[in-house]
Scaffold this motif. Structure first.
Motif, PDB file in Angstrom:
ATOM      1  N   PHE A  94       0.830  -1.206   0.000  1.00  0.00           N
ATOM      2  CA  PHE A  94       0.000   0.000   0.000  1.00  0.00           C
ATOM      3  C   PHE A  94       0.861   1.252   0.000  1.00  0.00           C
ATOM      4  CE2 PHE A  94      -3.114  -3.039   1.226  1.00  0.00           C
ATOM      5  CZ  PHE A  94      -4.318  -2.517   0.759  1.00  0.00           C
ATOM      6  N   SER A  95       0.424   2.262  -0.738  1.00  0.00           N
ATOM      7  CA  SER A  95       1.020   3.587  -0.665  1.00  0.00           C
ATOM      8  C   SER A  95       0.253   4.365   0.404  1.00  0.00           C
ATOM      9  CB  SER A  95       0.885   4.305  -2.005  1.00  0.00           C
ATOM     10  OG  SER A  95       1.539   3.563  -3.010  1.00  0.00           O
ATOM     11  N   GLY A  96       0.932   5.360   1.014  1.00  0.00           N
ATOM     12  CA  GLY A  96       0.294   6.139   2.075  1.00  0.00           C
ATOM     13  C   GLY A  96      -0.682   7.164   1.542  1.00  0.00           C
ATOM     14  N   ASP A  97      -0.412   7.640   0.320  1.00  0.00           N
ATOM     15  CA  ASP A  97      -1.306   8.613  -0.323  1.00  0.00           C
ATOM     16  C   ASP A  97      -0.998   8.621  -1.817  1.00  0.00           C
ATOM     17  OD1 ASP A  97       1.043  10.027  -0.640  1.00  0.00           O
ATOM     18  OD2 ASP A  97       0.455  11.710   0.644  1.00  0.00           O
ATOM     19  N   MET A  98      -1.522   9.615  -2.523  1.00  0.00           N
ATOM     20  CA  MET A  98      -1.352   9.633  -3.984  1.00  0.00           C
ATOM     21  C   MET A  98       0.112   9.800  -4.413  1.00  0.00           C
ATOM     22  SD  MET A  98      -2.694  13.477  -4.801  1.00  0.00           S
ATOM     23  CE  MET A  98      -2.091  13.461  -6.465  1.00  0.00           C
ATOM     24  N   TRP A  99       0.996  10.213  -3.485  1.00  0.00           N
ATOM     25  CA  TRP A  99       2.401  10.420  -3.855  1.00  0.00           C
ATOM     26  C   TRP A  99       3.194   9.129  -3.861  1.00  0.00           C
ATOM     27  CZ3 TRP A  99       2.510  14.649  -6.357  1.00  0.00           C
ATOM     28  CH2 TRP A  99       1.661  15.705  -5.995  1.00  0.00           C
ATOM     29  N   GLY A 100       2.629   8.087  -3.275  1.00  0.00           N
ATOM     30  CA  GLY A 100       3.166   6.762  -3.541  1.00  0.00           C
ATOM     31  C   GLY A 100       4.133   6.116  -2.581  1.00  0.00           C
ATOM     32  N   GLU A 101       4.548   6.779  -1.490  1.00  0.00           N
ATOM     33  CA  GLU A 101       5.486   6.114  -0.567  1.00  0.00           C
ATOM     34  C   GLU A 101       4.892   4.781  -0.088  1.00  0.00           C
ATOM     35  OE1 GLU A 101       7.567   6.611   3.843  1.00  0.00           O
ATOM     36  OE2 GLU A 101       5.962   7.967   3.260  1.00  0.00           O
ATOM     37  N   VAL A 102       5.698   3.721  -0.183  1.00  0.00           N
ATOM     38  CA  VAL A 102       5.241   2.385   0.227  1.00  0.00           C
ATOM     39  C   VAL A 102       5.913   2.007   1.543  1.00  0.00           C
ATOM     40  CG1 VAL A 102       5.373  -0.078  -0.370  1.00  0.00           C
ATOM     41  CG2 VAL A 102       4.775   1.606  -2.136  1.00  0.00           C
ATOM     42  N   ASP A 103       5.150   1.397   2.451  1.00  0.00           N
ATOM     43  CA  ASP A 103       5.680   1.066   3.786  1.00  0.00           C
ATOM     44  C   ASP A 103       4.705   0.066   4.401  1.00  0.00           C
ATOM     45  OD1 ASP A 103       6.090   1.329   6.732  1.00  0.00           O
ATOM     46  OD2 ASP A 103       7.402   2.993   6.190  1.00  0.00           O
ATOM     47  N   THR A 104       5.226  -0.888   5.196  1.00  0.00           N
ATOM     48  CA  THR A 104       4.311  -1.834   5.853  1.00  0.00           C
ATOM     49  C   THR A 104       3.396  -1.131   6.864  1.00  0.00           C
ATOM     50  OG1 THR A 104       6.191  -2.434   7.281  1.00  0.00           O
ATOM     51  CG2 THR A 104       5.598  -3.987   5.535  1.00  0.00           C
ATOM     52  N   ARG A 105       3.771   0.108   7.265  1.00  0.00           N
ATOM     53  CA  ARG A 105       2.826   0.877   8.099  1.00  0.00           C
ATOM     54  C   ARG A 105       1.498   1.032   7.367  1.00  0.00           C
ATOM     55  NH1 ARG A 105       5.038   6.564   8.884  1.00  0.00           N
ATOM     56  NH2 ARG A 105       6.062   5.998   6.945  1.00  0.00           N
ATOM     57  N   PHE A 106       1.588   1.274   6.050  1.00  0.00           N
ATOM     58  CA  PHE A 106       0.365   1.534   5.289  1.00  0.00           C
ATOM     59  C   PHE A 106      -0.417   0.248   5.042  1.00  0.00           C
ATOM     60  CE2 PHE A 106       3.395   4.962   3.649  1.00  0.00           C
ATOM     61  CZ  PHE A 106       3.136   5.760   4.758  1.00  0.00           C
ATOM     62  N   SER A 107       0.279  -0.882   4.982  1.00  0.00           N
ATOM     63  CA  SER A 107      -0.429  -2.174   4.881  1.00  0.00           C
ATOM     64  C   SER A 107      -1.274  -2.366   6.132  1.00  0.00           C
ATOM     65  CB  SER A 107       0.573  -3.332   4.765  1.00  0.00           C
ATOM     66  OG  SER A 107       1.375  -3.194   3.614  1.00  0.00           O
ATOM     67  N   TYR A 108      -0.656  -2.105   7.304  1.00  0.00           N
ATOM     68  CA  TYR A 108      -1.403  -2.247   8.565  1.00  0.00           C
ATOM     69  C   TYR A 108      -2.603  -1.310   8.587  1.00  0.00           C
ATOM     70  CZ  TYR A 108      -2.886  -1.332  13.310  1.00  0.00           C
ATOM     71  OH  TYR A 108      -3.673  -1.130  14.415  1.00  0.00           O
ATOM     72  N   ILE A 109      -2.356  -0.054   8.252  1.00  0.00           N
ATOM     73  CA  ILE A 109      -3.425   0.942   8.346  1.00  0.00           C
ATOM     74  C   ILE A 109      -4.592   0.556   7.442  1.00  0.00           C
ATOM     75  CG2 ILE A 109      -4.047   3.329   7.771  1.00  0.00           C
ATOM     76  CD1 ILE A 109      -1.291   4.166   8.815  1.00  0.00           C
ATOM     77  N   ALA A 110      -4.281   0.156   6.208  1.00  0.00           N
ATOM     78  CA  ALA A 110      -5.339  -0.211   5.270  1.00  0.00           C
ATOM     79  C   ALA A 110      -6.148  -1.380   5.826  1.00  0.00           C
ATOM     80  CB  ALA A 110      -4.726  -0.576   3.914  1.00  0.00           C
TER      81      ALA A 110
END
Ligand code: GRG
Ligand code: ZN
Length: 313
Positions: free
Chosen positions: A119-135
Motif C-alpha cells: 500500500f502507498s500512504g497517499d497519492m504520492w506513492g510512498e510504500v511502507d508496511t505501516r500503510f499495509s497495517y493501516i489499510a
C-alpha cells in the motif's frame, strides 16, 4: 515505585486539546488528527471520555474529510492513510462510525493498493508496511476487507520478514519494533499469524528489554516508552508476553511521568508529550495495570469499542 497519576494525566490531555497556539500545538498542527486519536484514546482508557463534547469532535473530524474519501490531518489538509485511520478510530471511540459513508472511505483506501499487494500512504506513492497495517485495520473496522486483495497484501507483508524473525518497512529493510507491530497486527487481523515463527520473533522482541526495564525499538538503541506499545502488543499477539519482566516495565513507564503537571515522556526526566502519554497508558493497559480499560493489541482501541464494532452491543 509510585503510581499512575490518573487525574493529572487527564488534566494534561484536556489542556493540550485547548491550547491551540503554543509550541507543541504548532508543531503538531499538520498531524492534529493523530494527536486527537492519541489524546482521546488515552482519556477513554482512563475512563474519562465523557468529559469531551462528542458533537464537537465528530463535526471537526468530518470537516477533515477530502472529496477523495480520505482524511487529512486537519481541516483543509491533504488526505493520507495515517489520518484516515485516526479519523475512523476517533469516530469508533464515540460509537459514531455510522456518520461515515463507509463505501467512500473504503474505496479511497482500496485505491492505494499496488499490484504487488503493498500500500502507498497517499497519492504520492510512498510504500511502507505501516500503510499495509493501516489499510487492513481500517477496512476491517469498516467491515470492507473484501475491497482489497487480502492474499496479496499478506504476501507482501511476509516478503518484509527478516531472518531475525522481525519485519521492516519494505523487503530487505531492517527489523524495527514499530514495523513489527504493523506486520503482526495486519497478520493477526487477517488470520495469518501462521506466517510468523513465534519463538524466533518472541526472542527478538523480548531482547528489546534493557536493564532499566524499558524497551528499545532495535538492538543497541535507547529505551523509549512508546516501545511499551509497539513491542508489548506484538508479544501479546504472538502469545509470548510472559517472556519479558512486566514489573520492571511498569516501573519504567511510571518513572516517565511528570508527577506535577501530568503527561508521560519517552524516558525519565524528558519533556512530556501526548504521543508518549498515550503509549505509556496503553502499555500499562496491556500490562493489566489496575483501573485502566483493556486495549486491543491489534486494533489499538479499547476492547469494549472493538467488541461493539464486531459483536454489536
Ligand atoms: C494505531 C498505534 C497505531 C498506529 C498506526 C503509524 C503506525 C500505524 C505505525 C507506526 C509504526 C512505527 C514505525 C513506529 C515507530 C516510531 C518510532 C519511535 C520511530 C523512531 O525510530 P528511530 O530510528 O528511533 O528514530 P530509535 O528508537 O530506533 O532510536
Ligand atoms: Zn518514542
Amino acid at each position: 515505585m509510585g503510581e499512575l497519576e490518573v487525574e493529572k494525566h487527564v488534566k494534561y490531555i484536556l489542556l493540550v486539546e485547548k491550547r491551540k497556539d503554543d509550541f507543541e500545538s504548532v508543531v503538531m498542527e499538520h498531524l492534529r488528527m493523530n494527536g486527537a486519536y492519541w489524546g482521546l484514546t488515552t482519556l477513554d482508557l482512563l475512563g474519562k471520555l465523557e468529559t469531551v463534547d462528542t458533537e464537537e469532535v465528530v463535526s471537526w473530524v468530518m470537516k477533515c474529510q477530502h472529496e477523495s474519501g480520505g482524511f487529512g490531518g486537519n481541516v483543509g489538509h491533504d488526505p493520507h492513510l495515517l489520518y484516515t485511520l485516526s479519523s475512523v478510530q476517533v469516530l469508533a471511540l464515540f460509537d459514531k462510525i455510522n456518520v461515515l459513508d463507509t463505501d467512500r472511505v473504503s474505496n479511497y483506501i482500496a485505491g492505494l493498493q499496488n499490484d504487488d499487494g503493498s500500500f502507498s500512504g497517499d497519492m504520492w506513492g510512498e510504500v511502507d508496511t505501516r500503510f499495509s497495517y493501516i489499510a487492513i485495520c481500517c477496512l476491517s473496522l469498516l467491515h470492507h476487507l473484501d475491497k482489497i486483495n487480502v492474499e496479496k497484501a499478506v504476501k507482501y507483508i511476509v516478503s518484509c520478514k527478516n531472518l531475525d524473525g522481525g519485519f521492516g518497512c519494505t523487503p530487505g529493510g531492517e527489523s524495527h519494533a514499530g514495523q513489527v507491530f504493523c506486520c503482526v497486527g495486519a497478520l493477526s487481523i487477517t488470520g495469518s499469524l501462521h506466517h510468523i515463527d513465534k519463538d524466533l520473533l518472541g526472542w527478538w522482541l523480548c531482547e528489546r528489554q534493557v536493564k532499566s526495564g524499558g524497551l528499545n525499538g532495535r538492538p543497541e538503541k535507547l529505551p523509549d516508552v512508546c516501545y511499551s506499545w509497539w513491542v508489548l502488543s506484538s508479544l501479546i499477539m504472538i502469545d509470548r508476553v510472559h517472556w519479558i519482566d512486566k514489573e520492571k516495565l511498569v516501573k519504567f513507564i511510571l518513572d516517565c511521568q511528570d508527577k506535577e503537571n501530568g503527561g508521560i515522556s519517552d524516558r525519565p526526566d524528558d519533556a512530556v508529550d501526548v504521543y508518549h502519554t498515550y503509549f505509556g497508558v496503553a502499555g500499562l493497559s496491556l500490562l493489566e495495570y489496575p483501573g485502566l480499560k483493556a486495549i486491543d493489541p491489534a486494533y489499538a482501541l479499547p476492547v469494549d469499542v472493538v467488541n461493539r464494532i464486531f459483536f454489536g452491543r
